[in-house]
Design a protein around this motif. Structure first.
Motif, short mmCIF file in Angstrom:
data_model
loop_
_atom_site.label_atom_id
_atom_site.label_comp_id
_atom_site.label_asym_id
_atom_site.label_seq_id
_atom_site.Cartn_x
_atom_site.Cartn_y
_atom_site.Cartn_z
N UNK A 48 0.83 -1.20 0.00
CA UNK A 48 0.00 0.00 0.00
C UNK A 48 0.86 1.26 0.00
N UNK A 49 1.75 1.36 0.99
CA UNK A 49 2.57 2.57 1.13
C UNK A 49 3.88 2.18 1.79
N UNK A 50 4.96 2.83 1.32
CA UNK A 50 6.29 2.36 1.72
C UNK A 50 7.18 3.51 2.11
N UNK A 51 8.04 3.26 3.11
CA UNK A 51 8.85 4.32 3.69
C UNK A 51 10.23 3.78 4.03
N UNK A 52 11.27 4.59 3.78
CA UNK A 52 12.62 4.24 4.19
C UNK A 52 12.97 5.11 5.38
N UNK A 53 13.23 4.51 6.51
CA UNK A 53 13.42 5.29 7.73
C UNK A 53 14.60 6.24 7.64
N UNK A 54 15.53 5.94 6.75
CA UNK A 54 16.68 6.83 6.59
C UNK A 54 16.52 7.84 5.48
N UNK A 55 15.34 7.84 4.82
CA UNK A 55 15.23 8.76 3.70
C UNK A 55 13.87 9.34 3.43
N UNK A 56 12.80 8.62 3.76
CA UNK A 56 11.48 9.17 3.51
C UNK A 56 10.60 8.24 2.71
N UNK A 57 9.59 8.82 2.09
CA UNK A 57 8.59 8.05 1.36
C UNK A 57 9.23 7.36 0.15
N UNK A 58 8.91 6.10 0.00
CA UNK A 58 9.39 5.33 -1.15
C UNK A 58 8.34 5.29 -2.24
N UNK A 59 7.08 5.10 -1.87
CA UNK A 59 6.04 5.07 -2.88
C UNK A 59 4.72 4.58 -2.36
N UNK A 60 3.73 4.65 -3.24
CA UNK A 60 2.37 4.23 -2.94
C UNK A 60 1.84 3.34 -4.05
N UNK A 61 0.91 2.50 -3.69
CA UNK A 61 0.17 1.76 -4.70
C UNK A 61 -0.66 2.75 -5.50
N UNK A 62 -0.84 2.47 -6.78
CA UNK A 62 -1.62 3.37 -7.64
C UNK A 62 -3.03 3.56 -7.11
N UNK A 63 -3.58 2.53 -6.52
CA UNK A 63 -4.96 2.59 -6.06
C UNK A 63 -5.17 3.53 -4.88
N UNK A 64 -4.09 3.93 -4.21
CA UNK A 64 -4.24 4.79 -3.03
C UNK A 64 -3.58 6.15 -3.20
N UNK A 65 -2.90 6.36 -4.30
CA UNK A 65 -2.21 7.64 -4.52
C UNK A 65 -3.20 8.79 -4.45
N UNK A 66 -2.80 9.83 -3.73
CA UNK A 66 -3.63 11.01 -3.58
C UNK A 66 -4.65 10.89 -2.46
N UNK A 67 -4.81 9.70 -1.91
CA UNK A 67 -5.77 9.50 -0.81
C UNK A 67 -5.08 9.09 0.49
N UNK A 68 -4.01 8.33 0.40
CA UNK A 68 -3.29 7.85 1.57
C UNK A 68 -1.96 8.57 1.69
N UNK A 69 -1.53 8.80 2.94
CA UNK A 69 -0.24 9.42 3.20
C UNK A 69 0.48 8.65 4.29
N UNK A 70 1.73 8.27 4.01
CA UNK A 70 2.55 7.58 5.00
C UNK A 70 3.53 8.59 5.59
N UNK A 71 3.71 8.52 6.89
CA UNK A 71 4.60 9.46 7.55
C UNK A 71 5.19 8.81 8.79
N UNK A 72 6.30 9.38 9.26
CA UNK A 72 7.01 8.83 10.41
C UNK A 72 7.10 9.88 11.51
N UNK A 73 6.95 9.43 12.74
CA UNK A 73 7.25 10.25 13.89
C UNK A 73 8.53 9.71 14.50
N UNK A 74 9.64 10.39 14.23
CA UNK A 74 10.94 9.90 14.68
C UNK A 74 11.02 9.74 16.18
#
Length: 123
Positions: A48-74
């Motif tokens: 669905x949504x992917x994140x690299x803890x050392x760099x940030x957002x990696x990507x989203x599935x096409x079906x959720x782009x623009x609707x879902x947001x992945x984020x980290x609280x360090x």
């Protein structure tokens, strides 16, 4: 050893919002890929949504782009998935996953998984 604990699932009507949380503990560090996968009954698990803890957002599935947001609280070692404009087809059990190896992570064979949290969207 890494432990992942999801929370925040529930039931919502179409068009509504939910925020999922994944609290990571143990030997987690910035070299990990983390994110969300989901699996609906009778369907294969999908990323669905992917994140690299050392760099940030990696990507989203096409079906959720623009609707879902992945984020980290360090500060809390927590990963969030903000889900807006939910659709009935988003209904699934959502899992948090983590791995140092990108190839394992992105193919859904991460070493570490949470227990999942159910999201149900009614029309």
């Amino acid at each position: 050893q890494v432990r992942l604990l999801e929370s925040g699932g529930g039931s919502v009507q179409a068009g509504g919002s939910l925020r999922l949380s994944c609290a990571a503990s143990g030997d987690i560090n910035s070299r990990y890929y983390m994110g969300w996968f989901r699996q609906a009954p009778g369907k294969e698990r999908e990323g669905v949504a992917h994140f690299y803890l050392g760099g940030g957002v990696v990507g989203y599935a096409e079906s959720v782009k623009g609707r879902f947001t992945i984020a980290q609280d360090n500060t809390k070692n927590t990963l969030y998935l903000q889900m807006n404009s939910l659709k009935p087809e988003d209904t699934a059990r959502y899992y948090c996953a983590g791995d140092k190896r990108y190839s394992d992570y992105i193919h859904g064979t991460s070493r570490y998984w949470g227990q999942g949290t159910q999201v149900t969207v009614s029309s």
